[in-house]
Design a protein around this motif. Structure first.
Motif, PDB file in Angstrom:
ATOM      1  N   SER A  62       0.626  -1.205   0.032  1.00 21.78           N
ATOM      2  CA  SER A  62       0.031   0.036   0.026  1.00 21.78           C
ATOM      3  C   SER A  62       0.951   1.190  -0.070  1.00 21.78           C
ATOM      4  O   SER A  62       0.609   2.365  -0.808  1.00 21.78           O
ATOM      5  N   GLN A  63       2.220   1.179   0.876  1.00 27.62           N
ATOM      6  CA  GLN A  63       2.898   2.373   1.084  1.00 27.62           C
ATOM      7  C   GLN A  63       3.574   2.460  -0.392  1.00 27.62           C
ATOM      8  O   GLN A  63       3.681   3.678  -0.949  1.00 27.62           O
ATOM      9  N   THR A  64       3.934   1.517  -1.127  1.00 26.83           N
ATOM     10  CA  THR A  64       4.733   1.596  -2.322  1.00 26.83           C
ATOM     11  C   THR A  64       3.858   2.429  -3.390  1.00 26.83           C
ATOM     12  O   THR A  64       4.027   3.021  -4.126  1.00 26.83           O
ATOM     13  N   ILE A  65       2.525   1.806  -3.370  1.00 27.11           N
ATOM     14  CA  ILE A  65       1.861   2.356  -4.510  1.00 27.11           C
ATOM     15  C   ILE A  65       1.215   3.887  -4.289  1.00 27.11           C
ATOM     16  O   ILE A  65       1.431   4.664  -5.178  1.00 27.11           O
ATOM     17  N   SER A  66       1.201   4.243  -2.969  1.00 25.72           N
ATOM     18  CA  SER A  66       1.199   5.481  -2.799  1.00 25.72           C
ATOM     19  C   SER A  66       2.219   6.588  -3.121  1.00 25.72           C
ATOM     20  O   SER A  66       2.307   7.829  -3.397  1.00 25.72           O
ATOM     21  N   GLU A  67       3.530   5.830  -3.106  1.00 26.91           N
ATOM     22  CA  GLU A  67       4.591   6.597  -3.423  1.00 26.91           C
ATOM     23  C   GLU A  67       4.908   6.570  -4.999  1.00 26.91           C
ATOM     24  O   GLU A  67       5.811   7.505  -5.404  1.00 26.91           O
ATOM     25  N   MET A  68       4.612   5.359  -5.733  1.00 31.68           N
ATOM     26  CA  MET A  68       5.044   5.227  -6.889  1.00 31.68           C
ATOM     27  C   MET A  68       4.600   6.085  -8.050  1.00 31.68           C
ATOM     28  O   MET A  68       4.984   6.482  -9.016  1.00 31.68           O
ATOM     29  N   GLY A  69       3.183   6.944  -7.764  1.00 33.59           N
ATOM     30  CA  GLY A  69       2.653   7.671  -8.636  1.00 33.59           C
ATOM     31  C   GLY A  69       1.908   6.993  -9.655  1.00 33.59           C
ATOM     32  O   GLY A  69       2.394   6.262 -10.503  1.00 33.59           O
ATOM     33  N   VAL A  70       0.576   6.802  -9.300  1.00 34.79           N
ATOM     34  CA  VAL A  70      -0.347   5.973 -10.318  1.00 34.79           C
ATOM     35  C   VAL A  70      -1.437   6.920 -11.138  1.00 34.79           C
ATOM     36  O   VAL A  70      -2.209   6.395 -11.490  1.00 34.79           O
ATOM     37  N   GLU A  71      -1.356   8.111 -10.716  1.00 34.11           N
ATOM     38  CA  GLU A  71      -2.322   9.038 -11.274  1.00 34.11           C
ATOM     39  C   GLU A  71      -2.700   8.926 -12.789  1.00 34.11           C
ATOM     40  O   GLU A  71      -1.604   8.876 -13.544  1.00 34.11           O
ATOM     41  N   GLY A  72      -4.007   8.702 -13.008  1.00 37.02           N
ATOM     42  CA  GLY A  72      -4.252   8.474 -14.557  1.00 37.02           C
ATOM     43  C   GLY A  72      -3.964   7.318 -15.145  1.00 37.02           C
ATOM     44  O   GLY A  72      -4.076   6.938 -16.384  1.00 37.02           O
ATOM     45  N   LEU A  73      -3.433   6.258 -14.288  1.00 38.21           N
ATOM     46  CA  LEU A  73      -2.845   5.162 -15.095  1.00 38.21           C
ATOM     47  C   LEU A  73      -3.741   3.803 -14.943  1.00 38.21           C
ATOM     48  O   LEU A  73      -5.010   3.817 -13.867  1.00 38.21           O
ATOM     49  N   ARG A  74      -3.680   2.911 -15.712  1.00 40.91           N
ATOM     50  CA  ARG A  74      -4.574   1.544 -15.542  1.00 40.91           C
ATOM     51  C   ARG A  74      -3.776   0.464 -15.014  1.00 40.91           C
ATOM     52  O   ARG A  74      -2.817   0.092 -15.677  1.00 40.91           O
ATOM     53  N   GLY A  75      -4.624  -0.206 -14.141  1.00 44.75           N
ATOM     54  CA  GLY A  75      -3.623  -1.073 -13.344  1.00 44.75           C
ATOM     55  C   GLY A  75      -4.392  -2.296 -13.079  1.00 44.75           C
ATOM     56  O   GLY A  75      -5.449  -2.618 -13.268  1.00 44.75           O
TER      57      GLY A  75
END
Ligand code: SAH
Length: 276
Positions: free
Chosen positions: A132-145
């Motif tokens: 969860s911490q990694t997701i919040s730090e890696m930058g996922v804005e506007g991306l499809r995951g």
């Protein structure tokens, strides 16, 4: 569906973690660590084929005696829900993972509401918190995951709340898929939930893939991860211990990934790779 609960006395948290990792090679669905015990849950029909092998593995770990109790579904749900305390993952933007009956997170925090049922992913496990911490730090804005092995859907929900455009959440376990649908409604996000495994997303492309499963399954899935990721896409994996990292890295590099970061929490690891 009936479950078997293995109740194993443990000497310390480290032993409980090692046993959890070893039992994860068998079809156990979830684990609960208590003060001096580890409880491991497996479907009754899945237990019979591996019962002897599990006993042998436990014996190798010095465990001669443990209890195997048949659990009724209802008791199991009640146990989960009563046991579940909110979890706070610190970071630039703190994440709170909680049940519906807990107080909402404060403004500015990522509020994730989950309905655990029998599914893994309450945030109490170090891997879920570190992912969860990694997701919040890696930058996922506007991306499809893609969240492969979504359990309660906790990671997909965190990603949506951190600005992802769309998340496909996949799990092989029907209960996990149901729990994921409940959790998404409680958290107020839309997820594309599918029951299955990598075949459920065949031919589709993602900007990032999250997979918190276990070493062997991740290594098996590596070629499919490479296929499912767009160029420059990121693969974030967890569910394994420090000694597994070289195996994971080797499998990733063979499929054209570059390892970007390796992090650790309570002996559990997260490896982040980029598709070159
Ligand atoms: N993503 C959640 C749950 C991780 S537990 C979290 O991070 O907390 C791992 C999940 O992977 C379980 O729900 C299990 O059912 C699922 N799983 C195991 N093998 C799988 C496979 N081959 N394909 C898809 N899901 C799988």
């Amino acid at each position: 569906m009936e479950y078997i609960e293995l109740n194993i006395r443990t000497e310390n948290a480290q032993q409980a973690e090692i046993l959890t990792a070893l039992l994860s090679d068998y079809p156990f669905d979830s684990f609960v660590e208590e003060d001096a015990a580890l409880k491991a849950y497996i479907l009754l029909q899945d237990y019979a084929p591996c019962e002897q092998e599990v006993a042998r593995m436990l014996l190798e770990q010095g465990i001669e005696q443990y209890e195997a109790v048949l659990i009724e579904q209802q008791n199991w749900n009640a146990e989960w829900e009563s046991d579940f305390e909110p979890v706070r993952v610190e970071g630039e933007r703190p994440i709170v993972i909680r049940a519906a009956h807990h107080a909402a997170a404060a403004a500015g925090e990522v509020d994730v509401v989950i309905a655990p049922r029998m599914s893994f992913g309450t945030g109490h496990h170090a891997t879920t918190a570190l992912m969860s911490q990694t997701i919040s730090e890696m930058g996922v804005e506007g991306l499809r995951g893609l969240d492969m092995g979504c359990g309660t859907g906790v990671l997909a929900i965190v990603a949506m709340k951190c600005g992802a455009e769309q998340m496909v959440a996949v799990d092989i376990d029907d209960w996990a898929c149901e729990s994921c649908r409940d959790s998404m409604a409680l958290s107020g996000v839309e997820l594309d939930v599918r029951c299955g495994s990598m075949a459920a997303v065949e031919g589709e492309k993602f900007d990032f893939v999250l997979a918190n499963i276990n070493r062997n399954i991740l290594i098996d899935m590596m070629p499919s991860f490479a296929e499912a990721l767009s160029e420059g896409g990121r693969l974030v994996m967890s569910g394994f211990l420090r000694e597994d990292v070289p195996h994971i890295e080797r499998a990733a590099v063979e499929q054209g990934f570059a390892v970007e970061s390796v992090s650790e929490r309570e002996g559990w690891m997260v490896v982040m790779c980029k598709k070159e």
